[in-house]
Design a protein around this motif. Structure first.
Motif, PDB file in Angstrom:
ATOM      1  N   LYS A  19       0.880  -1.166   0.000  1.00  0.00           N
ATOM      2  CA  LYS A  19       0.000   0.000   0.000  1.00  0.00           C
ATOM      3  C   LYS A  19       0.915   1.212   0.000  1.00  0.00           C
ATOM      4  O   LYS A  19       1.742   1.368   0.888  1.00  0.00           O
ATOM      5  CB  LYS A  19      -0.891   0.023   1.240  1.00  0.00           C
ATOM      6  N   LEU A  20       0.772   2.049  -1.007  1.00  0.00           N
ATOM      7  CA  LEU A  20       1.670   3.184  -1.177  1.00  0.00           C
ATOM      8  C   LEU A  20       0.919   4.495  -0.949  1.00  0.00           C
ATOM      9  O   LEU A  20      -0.143   4.707  -1.519  1.00  0.00           O
ATOM     10  CB  LEU A  20       2.260   3.185  -2.593  1.00  0.00           C
ATOM     11  N   ASP A  21       1.490   5.372  -0.142  1.00  0.00           N
ATOM     12  CA  ASP A  21       0.903   6.694   0.076  1.00  0.00           C
ATOM     13  C   ASP A  21       1.575   7.660  -0.901  1.00  0.00           C
ATOM     14  O   ASP A  21       2.659   8.164  -0.652  1.00  0.00           O
ATOM     15  CB  ASP A  21       1.107   7.147   1.519  1.00  0.00           C
ATOM     16  N   LEU A  22       0.912   7.903  -2.023  1.00  0.00           N
ATOM     17  CA  LEU A  22       1.470   8.741  -3.086  1.00  0.00           C
ATOM     18  C   LEU A  22       0.735  10.068  -3.215  1.00  0.00           C
ATOM     19  O   LEU A  22       0.867  10.763  -4.227  1.00  0.00           O
ATOM     20  CB  LEU A  22       1.416   7.984  -4.418  1.00  0.00           C
ATOM     21  N   ARG A  23      -0.045  10.413  -2.208  1.00  0.00           N
ATOM     22  CA  ARG A  23      -0.899  11.607  -2.267  1.00  0.00           C
ATOM     23  C   ARG A  23      -0.105  12.861  -2.624  1.00  0.00           C
ATOM     24  O   ARG A  23      -0.439  13.576  -3.567  1.00  0.00           O
ATOM     25  CB  ARG A  23      -1.605  11.785  -0.930  1.00  0.00           C
ATOM     26  N   GLU A  24       0.956  13.151  -1.897  1.00  0.00           N
ATOM     27  CA  GLU A  24       1.725  14.378  -2.115  1.00  0.00           C
ATOM     28  C   GLU A  24       2.424  14.362  -3.470  1.00  0.00           C
ATOM     29  O   GLU A  24       2.460  15.382  -4.165  1.00  0.00           O
ATOM     30  CB  GLU A  24       2.730  14.593  -0.982  1.00  0.00           C
ATOM     31  N   GLU A  25       2.984  13.228  -3.839  1.00  0.00           N
ATOM     32  CA  GLU A  25       3.664  13.120  -5.131  1.00  0.00           C
ATOM     33  C   GLU A  25       2.692  13.361  -6.282  1.00  0.00           C
ATOM     34  O   GLU A  25       2.991  14.105  -7.219  1.00  0.00           O
ATOM     35  CB  GLU A  25       4.313  11.739  -5.262  1.00  0.00           C
ATOM     36  N   LEU A  26       1.510  12.730  -6.232  1.00  0.00           N
ATOM     37  CA  LEU A  26       0.521  12.903  -7.297  1.00  0.00           C
ATOM     38  C   LEU A  26       0.019  14.344  -7.361  1.00  0.00           C
ATOM     39  O   LEU A  26      -0.132  14.909  -8.435  1.00  0.00           O
ATOM     40  CB  LEU A  26      -0.650  11.935  -7.100  1.00  0.00           C
ATOM     41  N   ARG A  27      -0.259  14.925  -6.196  1.00  0.00           N
ATOM     42  CA  ARG A  27      -0.764  16.302  -6.165  1.00  0.00           C
ATOM     43  C   ARG A  27       0.290  17.292  -6.664  1.00  0.00           C
ATOM     44  O   ARG A  27      -0.051  18.299  -7.279  1.00  0.00           O
ATOM     45  CB  ARG A  27      -1.220  16.665  -4.757  1.00  0.00           C
ATOM     46  N   SER A  28       1.558  17.016  -6.416  1.00  0.00           N
ATOM     47  CA  SER A  28       2.600  17.928  -6.893  1.00  0.00           C
ATOM     48  C   SER A  28       2.789  17.820  -8.406  1.00  0.00           C
ATOM     49  O   SER A  28       3.170  18.785  -9.059  1.00  0.00           O
ATOM     50  CB  SER A  28       3.918  17.657  -6.175  1.00  0.00           C
ATOM     51  N   ARG A  29       2.492  16.665  -8.983  1.00  0.00           N
ATOM     52  CA  ARG A  29       2.689  16.468 -10.422  1.00  0.00           C
ATOM     53  C   ARG A  29       1.465  16.776 -11.261  1.00  0.00           C
ATOM     54  O   ARG A  29       1.569  16.952 -12.477  1.00  0.00           O
ATOM     55  CB  ARG A  29       3.159  15.038 -10.692  1.00  0.00           C
ATOM     56  N   SER A  30       0.275  16.830 -10.628  1.00  0.00           N
ATOM     57  CA  SER A  30      -0.945  17.132 -11.380  1.00  0.00           C
ATOM     58  C   SER A  30      -1.880  17.970 -10.520  1.00  0.00           C
ATOM     59  O   SER A  30      -2.321  17.524  -9.466  1.00  0.00           O
ATOM     60  CB  SER A  30      -1.646  15.841 -11.800  1.00  0.00           C
ATOM     61  N   ALA A  80      -3.597  -2.708 -14.984  1.00  0.00           N
ATOM     62  CA  ALA A  80      -2.561  -3.742 -15.064  1.00  0.00           C
ATOM     63  C   ALA A  80      -1.353  -3.116 -15.752  1.00  0.00           C
ATOM     64  O   ALA A  80      -1.474  -2.521 -16.821  1.00  0.00           O
ATOM     65  CB  ALA A  80      -3.064  -4.935 -15.855  1.00  0.00           C
ATOM     66  N   VAL A  81      -0.200  -3.230 -15.119  1.00  0.00           N
ATOM     67  CA  VAL A  81       1.015  -2.596 -15.644  1.00  0.00           C
ATOM     68  C   VAL A  81       2.061  -3.667 -15.944  1.00  0.00           C
ATOM     69  O   VAL A  81       2.303  -4.552 -15.119  1.00  0.00           O
ATOM     70  CB  VAL A  81       1.580  -1.575 -14.620  1.00  0.00           C
ATOM     71  N   ASN A  82       2.667  -3.568 -17.118  1.00  0.00           N
ATOM     72  CA  ASN A  82       3.769  -4.448 -17.518  1.00  0.00           C
ATOM     73  C   ASN A  82       4.868  -3.559 -18.085  1.00  0.00           C
ATOM     74  O   ASN A  82       4.677  -2.941 -19.127  1.00  0.00           O
ATOM     75  CB  ASN A  82       3.318  -5.441 -18.596  1.00  0.00           C
ATOM     76  N   GLU A  83       5.993  -3.505 -17.395  1.00  0.00           N
ATOM     77  CA  GLU A  83       7.104  -2.675 -17.845  1.00  0.00           C
ATOM     78  C   GLU A  83       8.371  -3.517 -17.918  1.00  0.00           C
ATOM     79  O   GLU A  83       8.557  -4.442 -17.139  1.00  0.00           O
ATOM     80  CB  GLU A  83       7.332  -1.503 -16.883  1.00  0.00           C
ATOM     81  N   ILE A  84       9.236  -3.163 -18.863  1.00  0.00           N
ATOM     82  CA  ILE A  84      10.517  -3.847 -19.021  1.00  0.00           C
ATOM     83  C   ILE A  84      11.621  -2.807 -18.875  1.00  0.00           C
ATOM     84  O   ILE A  84      11.591  -1.758 -19.518  1.00  0.00           O
ATOM     85  CB  ILE A  84      10.625  -4.528 -20.402  1.00  0.00           C
ATOM     86  N   PHE A  85      12.595  -3.116 -18.025  1.00  0.00           N
ATOM     87  CA  PHE A  85      13.726  -2.227 -17.780  1.00  0.00           C
ATOM     88  C   PHE A  85      15.003  -2.904 -18.234  1.00  0.00           C
ATOM     89  O   PHE A  85      15.126  -4.126 -18.162  1.00  0.00           O
ATOM     90  CB  PHE A  85      13.859  -1.918 -16.279  1.00  0.00           C
ATOM     91  N   ALA A  86      15.958  -2.085 -18.661  1.00  0.00           N
ATOM     92  CA  ALA A  86      17.275  -2.608 -19.023  1.00  0.00           C
ATOM     93  C   ALA A  86      18.327  -1.565 -18.671  1.00  0.00           C
ATOM     94  O   ALA A  86      18.075  -0.366 -18.749  1.00  0.00           O
ATOM     95  CB  ALA A  86      17.339  -2.938 -20.507  1.00  0.00           C
ATOM     96  N   SER A  87      19.495  -2.040 -18.305  1.00  0.00           N
ATOM     97  CA  SER A  87      20.600  -1.127 -18.012  1.00  0.00           C
ATOM     98  C   SER A  87      21.165  -0.593 -19.326  1.00  0.00           C
ATOM     99  O   SER A  87      20.949  -1.166 -20.395  1.00  0.00           O
ATOM    100  CB  SER A  87      21.681  -1.850 -17.218  1.00  0.00           C
ATOM    101  N   GLU A  88      21.899   0.503 -19.234  1.00  0.00           N
ATOM    102  CA  GLU A  88      22.483   1.102 -20.435  1.00  0.00           C
ATOM    103  C   GLU A  88      23.427   0.135 -21.135  1.00  0.00           C
ATOM    104  O   GLU A  88      23.482   0.104 -22.367  1.00  0.00           O
ATOM    105  CB  GLU A  88      23.217   2.395 -20.072  1.00  0.00           C
ATOM    106  N   SER A 116       7.010   4.277 -10.734  1.00  0.00           N
ATOM    107  CA  SER A 116       6.254   3.576 -11.771  1.00  0.00           C
ATOM    108  C   SER A 116       4.751   3.714 -11.550  1.00  0.00           C
ATOM    109  O   SER A 116       3.998   4.008 -12.480  1.00  0.00           O
ATOM    110  CB  SER A 116       6.639   2.095 -11.786  1.00  0.00           C
ATOM    111  N   VAL A 117       4.302   3.525 -10.315  1.00  0.00           N
ATOM    112  CA  VAL A 117       2.868   3.625 -10.005  1.00  0.00           C
ATOM    113  C   VAL A 117       2.382   5.048 -10.254  1.00  0.00           C
ATOM    114  O   VAL A 117       1.322   5.259 -10.870  1.00  0.00           O
ATOM    115  CB  VAL A 117       2.593   3.179  -8.550  1.00  0.00           C
ATOM    116  N   THR A 118       3.136   6.034  -9.817  1.00  0.00           N
ATOM    117  CA  THR A 118       2.749   7.435 -10.019  1.00  0.00           C
ATOM    118  C   THR A 118       2.613   7.747 -11.505  1.00  0.00           C
ATOM    119  O   THR A 118       1.616   8.335 -11.934  1.00  0.00           O
ATOM    120  CB  THR A 118       3.792   8.381  -9.378  1.00  0.00           C
TER     121      THR A 118
END
Length: 176
Positions: A19-30, A80-88, A116-118
């Protein structure tokens, strides 16, 4: 929640429920986000052959302004989120990855679930949000104007096309 790339390469797979508390981050970005309840996430992150796969479900309840009245409306979002990451190094080694797949380039040795969630919540906010009663209310109108829905506008345009097919349509408005 953050995972180091070294930890992921050793464990190969990590399951999580957070459970993530992203309230401040989301409000600052939108500015349109009025409030946000804690975001529930369930999923896993896996490592395979130089690639990091982040797969999860998120459930968020946002308070957003109505598109018509600007009154706060609770909006429930499940994504539903599917992301792929790779190093440089991996991307430099295999350029076909960038061309064929949507891969996120890691600029640090961490994968951040909060980030990622934000980002995914902000991408999923709809353009039009209406309260329960607002969907049934008539749209505003005046003496010589009215607000139309997109569907009504399309119908109106098609009716005009049908009317113009008449051979006498050019004479419309001749005696006004």
């Amino acid at each position: 929640m953050k995972w180091s790339l070294n930890e992921l390469t050793k464990k190969k797979q990590i399951n999580f429920t957070e459970k993530l508390d992203l309230r401040e981050e989301l409000r600052s970005r939108s500015a349109e986000i009025l409030d946000c309840q804690p975001v529930e996430t369930t999923g896993q992150i896996t490592y395979d052959n130089g690639l990091f796969y982040l797969d999860y479900q998120l459930k968020a309840v946002l308070s957003l302004p109505s598109s018509r009245s600007l009154k706060p409306v609770e909006y429930v979002m499940e994504v539903a989120v599917n992301e792929i990451f790779a190093s440089e190094e991996k991307i430099k080694e295999d350029q076909d990855l960038l061309e064929n797949d949507m891969i996120i380039n890691l600029d640090k040795d961490l994968i951040d679930l909060d980030e990622s969630v934000t980002d995914n919540i902000l991408l999923e906010i709809p353009l039009q949000i209406l309260g329960e009663n607002e969907e049934d209310e008539a749209l505003p109108a005046g003496k010589f104007w009215s607000v139309l829905t997109e569907e009504d506008y399309q119908k109106q345009q098609e009716e005009k096309k049908v009317e113009k097919k008449s051979p006498f349509s050019d004479l419309d408005g001749l005696f006004d």
